[in-house]
Design a protein around this motif. Sequence first.
Motif, PDB file in Angstrom:
ATOM      1  N   UNK A  63      20.640 -29.500  11.843  1.00  0.00           N
ATOM      2  CA  UNK A  63      19.251 -29.460  11.377  1.00  0.00           C
ATOM      3  C   UNK A  63      18.330 -29.495  12.590  1.00  0.00           C
ATOM      4  N   UNK A  64      17.321 -28.660  12.589  1.00  0.00           N
ATOM      5  CA  UNK A  64      16.388 -28.590  13.713  1.00  0.00           C
ATOM      6  C   UNK A  64      15.744 -29.953  13.955  1.00  0.00           C
ATOM      7  N   UNK A  65      15.612 -30.310  15.187  1.00  0.00           N
ATOM      8  CA  UNK A  65      15.056 -31.612  15.547  1.00  0.00           C
ATOM      9  C   UNK A  65      13.639 -31.768  14.996  1.00  0.00           C
ATOM     10  N   UNK A  66      13.395 -32.915  14.363  1.00  0.00           N
ATOM     11  CA  UNK A  66      12.070 -33.205  13.816  1.00  0.00           C
ATOM     12  C   UNK A  66      11.847 -32.720  12.405  1.00  0.00           C
ATOM     13  N   UNK A  67      12.804 -31.977  11.849  1.00  0.00           N
ATOM     14  CA  UNK A  67      12.668 -31.447  10.493  1.00  0.00           C
ATOM     15  C   UNK A  67      13.064 -32.520   9.474  1.00  0.00           C
ATOM     16  N   UNK A  68      12.224 -32.715   8.461  1.00  0.00           N
ATOM     17  CA  UNK A  68      12.539 -33.670   7.396  1.00  0.00           C
ATOM     18  C   UNK A  68      13.079 -32.917   6.178  1.00  0.00           C
ATOM     19  N   UNK A  69      14.044 -33.542   5.496  1.00  0.00           N
ATOM     20  CA  UNK A  69      14.705 -32.911   4.347  1.00  0.00           C
ATOM     21  C   UNK A  69      14.619 -33.842   3.142  1.00  0.00           C
ATOM     22  N   UNK A  70      14.210 -33.306   2.007  1.00  0.00           N
ATOM     23  CA  UNK A  70      14.206 -34.050   0.750  1.00  0.00           C
ATOM     24  C   UNK A  70      15.194 -33.424  -0.214  1.00  0.00           C
ATOM     25  N   UNK A  71      15.989 -34.268  -0.888  1.00  0.00           N
ATOM     26  CA  UNK A  71      17.056 -33.741  -1.750  1.00  0.00           C
ATOM     27  C   UNK A  71      16.993 -34.381  -3.131  1.00  0.00           C
ATOM     28  N   UNK A  72      16.878 -33.545  -4.169  1.00  0.00           N
ATOM     29  CA  UNK A  72      16.915 -34.000  -5.555  1.00  0.00           C
ATOM     30  C   UNK A  72      18.279 -33.648  -6.137  1.00  0.00           C
TER      31      UNK A  72
END
Length: 620
Positions: A63-72
């Motif tokens: 995952x690219x540095x600094x990228x936030x991921x939300x998962x449902x």
Amino acid sequence: MNYLSGENLSKTFGDRYLFKNLNFGISKGDKIALVGANGTGKTTLLNILAGKIDPETGGNISTRRGITVGYLSQNPEFDESLSVMDTLFEGNTPVIQAIKMYEKAMISHDNDALSEALIAMEENQAWDYESKVEQILGKLGIHDLEKPVSQLSGGQRKRVAMARILIEEPDLMMFDEPTNHLDLDTIEWLEQSLSATNITVLLVTHDRYFLDKVCNQIVELDNGKMFSYKGNYSYFLEKKAERELIEGAEMDKAKNLFKKELDWMRRQPQARSTKAQYRIDAFHEIEEKVSGKKDTSGVTLNVKMTRQGSKILEMNHLSKSFDGKKMVYNFSYVFKRGDRIGVIGKNGVGKSTFLNLLTQVLIPDSGTIEQGETTTFGYYTQSDFEFNESQRVIDIITEIAEVVTVGTGETISASLFLTHFKFEPKVQYNLVSKLSGGEKRRLQLMKVLIKNPNFLILDEPTNDLDILTLNILEDFLLEFGGCLLLVSHDRYFMDRLVENLFVFEGDGKIRNFPGNYTDYREALSNGEFEPKENKKTPINTSIAQKEEPSTKRKLSYKEQQELEQLGLEIEKIEKEKAELNKKINAGETDFQILSEIAKKIDHLNNRQDMKELRWLELSE
């Protein structure tokens, strides 16, 4: 800009590969839908990409540095000790914490806390964002913020999890069946929200309208391989048909070559030892290609319908309430042969209660239900599966019938019946616990159809079914000669199958509308009739439910300051709205600009509603 990449992703389930050596990437602005038949590994792949489970040896997720991921996920997990409020505002950004402080102060009526919260809101310029939060919570029907998450139903938990993601606004949003447990109005709102150009989305869904309007890329999992199509769902269908046509021709060639190579491989070892090793390897590749391609002819749904008499079902002045809340009020209807009726309305307005009244699971408070002597119900519910997980698949069916009568009048064995439903012989002797969610849904549907009903009641039958099964289920229901009563949030499914709607408008009122769902939405937009007006209910229900004090008290100094400030802010919002309306009336024709102005006005209206509510509370 690439957000996330997966290389050489593989996963086995039991003794078979779900997928092997897949490569996947998603970039900023991509809106990708992951589709495929039940059991192909869509949810598993999504869990790997979200970092919930690890790929097998050799696979890698970056995952690219600094990228936030939300998962449902399909079944969100929470800290059961937290309230809805604390679960929603777990994010650590100053804006989210300021909003959390403000919401708590509004609920507690603590003047000192409210004063601090107002300062924090101003310092972090959080008012516009707070207005968006209120809209998200309102659209998803989340009102009781103090309720423990441990007391929420499965549908409520999923809506809370979705709200948390939308509030936190991660760079990349991943959703597994986001439209499940949402009513049609909320689905359309979510559809519009996720269509925004600055949002990056990866989702698994069976909702074809949702796919077509939101996604710009379709990725299909098929037989352990991945096929990517740049375009919406309509484009995907066209290109998939072309691919399968080419694959069909290649398969014929592979089969002919396989016959020749098989003859060569069966020769004596001495003769084979003089041949090149690459030819032996090539044979095994051809063998895998020929044997690995599954049959996509589809599920065959064909069962005999019990004879239906002239009298089917009559409902006379039916009423039902719970704790003083009307679910059904004074409703009458006489079902006729071939009725195809859809049931729509917001969550909690009485749809499931209505179905339980029809099937006499519930007793009405008043009114009567008269069922014809030949009427046989088939009731498919959205409740939990009624299976013993330790049973084999075939035992589930043979418990009901050893043989099944199909539409032609012929009888077939339970095993062959399962095969028609794409449960191959080797799967039939697996434990139910090994089935995917969609496969369990299909098995549950079989339990309903095997009883040869002539009045089908289907409550959310599309949840967790793959698109192939949905298409075939639709074709079966189009040929079904009995009565059909359908509750579904799948608009495409409803449009194909129903000719009439029961629209639940709240307070027990049910409107009988002639037409399908698209007809209904067009009638609304054209102003042909107005639905029952829904009164706005503030998010902070404890404020709305607060009893009027017997005597008025004087405002504190801080409350007087807040009241004066609210007046100025409301006046400022009015001026901003007036300026925006001037721009609209100036003759601007660019759709994108007009759309942005409309969104700003909508945000200002929401913000103004909340401020006026607080102003009224203080002024009284």
